[in-house]
Write an enzyme that holds these catalytic residues in place. Structure first.
Site, PDB file in Angstrom:
ATOM      1  N   ARG A 110       0.831  -1.189   0.000  1.00 45.06           N
ATOM      2  CA  ARG A 110       0.000   0.000   0.000  1.00 45.06           C
ATOM      3  C   ARG A 110       0.878   1.255   0.000  1.00 45.06           C
ATOM      4  NH1 ARG A 110       1.856   3.241   4.331  1.00 45.06           N
ATOM      5  NH2 ARG A 110       1.148   2.495   6.365  1.00 45.06           N
ATOM      6  N   THR A 136       5.589   8.735  10.026  1.00 46.62           N
ATOM      7  CA  THR A 136       6.150   7.406   9.752  1.00 46.62           C
ATOM      8  C   THR A 136       5.870   6.953   8.319  1.00 46.62           C
ATOM      9  OG1 THR A 136       4.137   6.250  10.457  1.00 46.62           O
ATOM     10  CG2 THR A 136       5.823   6.682  12.146  1.00 46.62           C
ATOM     11  N   CYS A 190       0.855  11.064   9.038  1.00 45.62           N
ATOM     12  CA  CYS A 190       1.795  10.573  10.061  1.00 45.62           C
ATOM     13  C   CYS A 190       3.223  10.615   9.505  1.00 45.62           C
ATOM     14  CB  CYS A 190       1.446   9.153  10.451  1.00 45.62           C
ATOM     15  SG  CYS A 190       2.556   8.475  11.698  1.00 45.62           S
ATOM     16  N   ARG A 210      -5.415   5.836   0.341  1.00 43.08           N
ATOM     17  CA  ARG A 210      -4.496   4.712   0.531  1.00 43.08           C
ATOM     18  C   ARG A 210      -4.762   3.762  -0.633  1.00 43.08           C
ATOM     19  NH1 ARG A 210      -2.533   3.571   6.540  1.00 43.08           N
ATOM     20  NH2 ARG A 210      -1.701   5.677   6.934  1.00 43.08           N
ATOM     21  N   GLU A 240      -2.015  -2.875  12.449  1.00 43.97           N
ATOM     22  CA  GLU A 240      -1.439  -2.106  13.548  1.00 43.97           C
ATOM     23  C   GLU A 240      -2.260  -2.255  14.833  1.00 43.97           C
ATOM     24  OE1 GLU A 240      -1.460   2.106  12.874  1.00 43.97           O
ATOM     25  OE2 GLU A 240       0.534   2.253  13.714  1.00 43.97           O
ATOM     26  N   ARG A 253       4.066   0.594   2.446  1.00 43.76           N
ATOM     27  CA  ARG A 253       4.194  -0.495   3.402  1.00 43.76           C
ATOM     28  C   ARG A 253       3.861  -1.770   2.639  1.00 43.76           C
ATOM     29  NH1 ARG A 253       2.404  -3.780   7.779  1.00 43.76           N
ATOM     30  NH2 ARG A 253       0.149  -3.633   7.489  1.00 43.76           N
ATOM     31  N   ARG A 301       3.707  -6.649  12.907  1.00 46.61           N
ATOM     32  CA  ARG A 301       2.377  -6.259  13.381  1.00 46.61           C
ATOM     33  C   ARG A 301       1.544  -7.537  13.552  1.00 46.61           C
ATOM     34  NH1 ARG A 301       0.532  -0.716  10.005  1.00 46.61           N
ATOM     35  NH2 ARG A 301       2.491   0.425  10.319  1.00 46.61           N
ATOM     36  N   GLU A 350      -6.897   7.451   7.443  1.00 48.70           N
ATOM     37  CA  GLU A 350      -5.840   8.292   8.055  1.00 48.70           C
ATOM     38  C   GLU A 350      -5.316   9.308   7.039  1.00 48.70           C
ATOM     39  OE1 GLU A 350      -2.837   6.109  10.137  1.00 48.70           O
ATOM     40  OE2 GLU A 350      -1.310   7.597   9.669  1.00 48.70           O
TER      41      GLU A 350
HETATM   42  P1  ADP Z   1      -1.791   0.008   6.911  1.00 49.55           P
HETATM   43  O1  ADP Z   1      -1.167  -1.204   6.301  1.00 49.55           O
HETATM   44  O2  ADP Z   1      -2.637   0.748   5.917  1.00 49.55           O
HETATM   45  O3  ADP Z   1      -0.793   0.842   7.641  1.00 49.55           O
HETATM   46  P2  ADP Z   1      -2.882  -1.723   8.996  1.00 49.55           P
HETATM   47  O4  ADP Z   1      -1.562  -2.164   9.460  1.00 49.55           O
HETATM   48  O5  ADP Z   1      -3.904  -1.384  10.019  1.00 49.55           O
HETATM   49  O6  ADP Z   1      -2.853  -0.455   8.023  1.00 49.55           O
HETATM   50  O7  ADP Z   1      -3.478  -2.904   8.058  1.00 49.55           O
HETATM   51  C1  ADP Z   1      -4.739  -2.654   7.451  1.00 49.55           C
HETATM   52  C2  ADP Z   1      -5.420  -3.967   7.087  1.00 49.55           C
HETATM   53  O8  ADP Z   1      -4.612  -4.633   6.089  1.00 49.55           O
HETATM   54  C3  ADP Z   1      -5.504  -4.930   8.279  1.00 49.55           C
HETATM   55  O9  ADP Z   1      -6.748  -5.601   8.238  1.00 49.55           O
HETATM   56  C4  ADP Z   1      -4.406  -5.915   8.002  1.00 49.55           C
HETATM   57  O10 ADP Z   1      -4.701  -7.199   8.554  1.00 49.55           O
HETATM   58  C5  ADP Z   1      -4.427  -5.967   6.484  1.00 49.55           C
HETATM   59  N1  ADP Z   1      -3.163  -6.471   5.934  1.00 49.55           N
HETATM   60  C6  ADP Z   1      -1.929  -5.896   6.029  1.00 49.55           C
HETATM   61  N2  ADP Z   1      -1.020  -6.662   5.405  1.00 49.55           N
HETATM   62  C7  ADP Z   1      -1.688  -7.745   4.891  1.00 49.55           C
HETATM   63  C8  ADP Z   1      -1.315  -8.886   4.135  1.00 49.55           C
HETATM   64  N3  ADP Z   1      -0.034  -9.087   3.759  1.00 49.55           N
HETATM   65  N4  ADP Z   1      -2.280  -9.778   3.793  1.00 49.55           N
HETATM   66  C9  ADP Z   1      -3.564  -9.571   4.142  1.00 49.55           C
HETATM   67  N5  ADP Z   1      -4.004  -8.509   4.854  1.00 49.55           N
HETATM   68  C10 ADP Z   1      -3.058  -7.609   5.220  1.00 49.55           C
HETATM   69  N1  DAR Z   2      -0.239   4.862  17.177  1.00 49.18           N
HETATM   70  C1  DAR Z   2       0.464   6.055  16.710  1.00 49.18           C
HETATM   71  C2  DAR Z   2       0.739   5.992  15.182  1.00 49.18           C
HETATM   72  C3  DAR Z   2       2.073   5.498  14.761  1.00 49.18           C
HETATM   73  C4  DAR Z   2       2.219   5.121  13.303  1.00 49.18           C
HETATM   74  N2  DAR Z   2       0.998   4.461  12.756  1.00 49.18           N
HETATM   75  C5  DAR Z   2       0.138   5.109  11.932  1.00 49.18           C
HETATM   76  N3  DAR Z   2       0.417   6.290  11.453  1.00 49.18           N
HETATM   77  N4  DAR Z   2      -1.016   4.500  11.595  1.00 49.18           N
HETATM   78  C6  DAR Z   2       1.704   6.180  17.555  1.00 49.18           C
HETATM   79  O1  DAR Z   2       2.174   7.283  17.708  1.00 49.18           O
HETATM   80  O2  DAR Z   2       2.155   5.176  18.064  1.00 49.18           O
END
Ligand code: ADP
Ligand code: DAR
Length: 371
Positions: free
Chosen positions: A140, A287, A285, A243, A328, A294, A323, A239
């Site tokens: 993404r 990050t 953010c 995305r 997250e 990501r 994660r 966010e």
């Molecule tokens: P972001 O990746 O946009 O920072 P999250 O970490 O919250 O946000 O992930 C968003 C959604 O994408 C979650 O439901 C997560 O389980 C899913 N996800 C992330 N990576 C994978 C993957 N490799 N396969 C399937 N689902 C994924």
């Molecule tokens: N929980 C916040 C966000 C950190 C990075 N993740 C994002 N942007 N979705 C923290 O400060 O830990």
């Protein structure tokens, strides 16, 4: 498209300094933070001298230091605790953001984000052809649309305008990218929950985003675009403004990345994104700055996961972030972990993907070798 500032920001705007009310909230919040044992970068880097220098400042959008750090003041367990309330925050509050960016991305104040380079289309293959370890792959990236503020400065109209602005773009997507837009407004709760449970749709109620004023007027202007296979998806106004993501079962990183790149190129034909020479694409953010990529696998590595301290050390060695299975702030489920590149800034899109690809390759080797 509203070019103007949001009502909230209009009220705050005015010339010069943060209002007495803001200063009072900042002083109270800072005192609580200073007395806490918060692990956040906000706590570590916002020393009193810097706080006293930044607390009076305002951007042309009217954003103050409080708008940027309110999430970290409320959530003392934050890792970072800071968001950019508008794109100017990265320069107006650079004293704080630069230290966070240097630490998270190992990106010095003199560094510059390289120009976009997606790399050769055949650069990446399948991390796990046998399917023994990798359950699924997702890549993404985030985009901020020019002419709009970021969450804390957005009005309800801003959210509606972004959602409407994207419809012609979505209607023009064709071939593998062709799909439908699904607004959260009017979406049955069971449909929404299944999309979340199946990892397609963002969760609701993230306390860090709520405290950052990123969830106002919810669910207005929020939604998800996806193709028939749900292998190409676009989140609207979670966010970030956009995305853009690609995902599928298995470990074929080349296919997943290639689909996301095609989607980004199609979307950017009709939309202008906010970027800076220094940080590349700007995001809510810090990050996520730079490539904003990501790239993750859902992976089963039961032997490595048997010693989480060593597993985390190995992930750190390859600049990978662990994660949980729901993304997250979640835990692993059925032994599945979400492993992805940690760095997004200071390297090209290709280098970002290579760091993930090579890191996961080493993780799989380590899992195979572990007795
Ligand atoms: P972001 O990746 O946009 O920072 P999250 O970490 O919250 O946000 O992930 C968003 C959604 O994408 C979650 O439901 C997560 O389980 C899913 N996800 C992330 N990576 C994978 C993957 N490799 N396969 C399937 N689902 C994924
Ligand atoms: N929980 C916040 C966000 C950190 C990075 N993740 C994002 N942007 N979705 C923290 O400060 O830990």
């Amino acid at each position: 498209m509203s070019k103007g500032k949001c009502k909230k920001c209009e009220e705050k705007c005015g010339k010069g300094k943060a209002s007495p009310e803001v200063l009072s909230q900042l002083e109270l919040g800072y005192e609580k933070l200073f007395k806490s044992d918060s692990p956040s970068m906000l706590k570590r880097f916002l020393i009193k001298e810097m706080f006293d220098k930044l607390k009076f400042k305002k951007t042309s959008f009217g954003s103050t230091l409080l708008d940027c750090i309110q999430s970290g003041l409320e959530n003392l367990d934050s890792g970072i605790g800071v968001y950019a309330a508008d794109p100017e925050c990265y320069s107006v509050f650079a004293d704080l953001f630069d230290q966070i960016i240097q630490e998270y991305h190992t990106f010095s104040p003199s560094a510059r984000q390289p120009p976009t380079d997606w790399g050769p289309s055949n650069a990446f293959g399948n991390l796990d052809p046998t399917g023994q370890f990798v359950v699924s792959t997702r890549v993404r990236c985030c985009r901020t649309l020019k002419g709009f503020p970021l969450n804390p400065c957005m009005t309800e109209d801003h959210y509606k305008e972004i959602e409407n602005l994207m419809q012609p773009t979505f209607s023009n997507l064709s071939g593998e990218l062709k799909g439908t837009y699904n607004p959260l407004v009017g979406m049955p709760k069971d449909v929404q929950q299944k999309l979340i449970d199946d990892h397609y749709l963002f969760k609701e109620g993230d306390r860090f985003l709520q405290a950052a004023n990123a969830c106002r007027f919810w669910p207005t202007g929020r939604g998800i675009y996806f193709n028939a296979k749900k292998s190409f998806l676009v989140w609207i106004c979670e966010e970030d403004h956009l995305r853009i993501m690609s995902m599928q079962p298995g470990g074929n990183v080349g296919e997943v990345f290639g689909r996301m790149v095609n989607g980004v190129k199609e979307i950017q034909k009709n939309n202008e994104f906010v970027a800076s020479d220094r940080f590349g694409y700007l995001t809510f953010c810090p990050t996520n700055l730079g490539t904003t990529i990501r790239a993750s696998v859902h992976i089963k590595v039961p032997k490595l996961a048997g010693d989480m301290t060593k597993f985390k050390d190995l992930a750190d060695k390859y600049h990978l972030q662990i994660r949980g299975a729901a993304g997250e702030h979640s835990e692993s489920k059925d032994g599945v972990y979400d492993l992805s590149n940690k760095r997004r800034l200071g390297l090209t899109e290709y280098q970002c993907m290579k760091e993930m690809y090579d890191g996961i390759t080493e993780i799989i080797k380590a899992e195979k070798a572990k007795k």
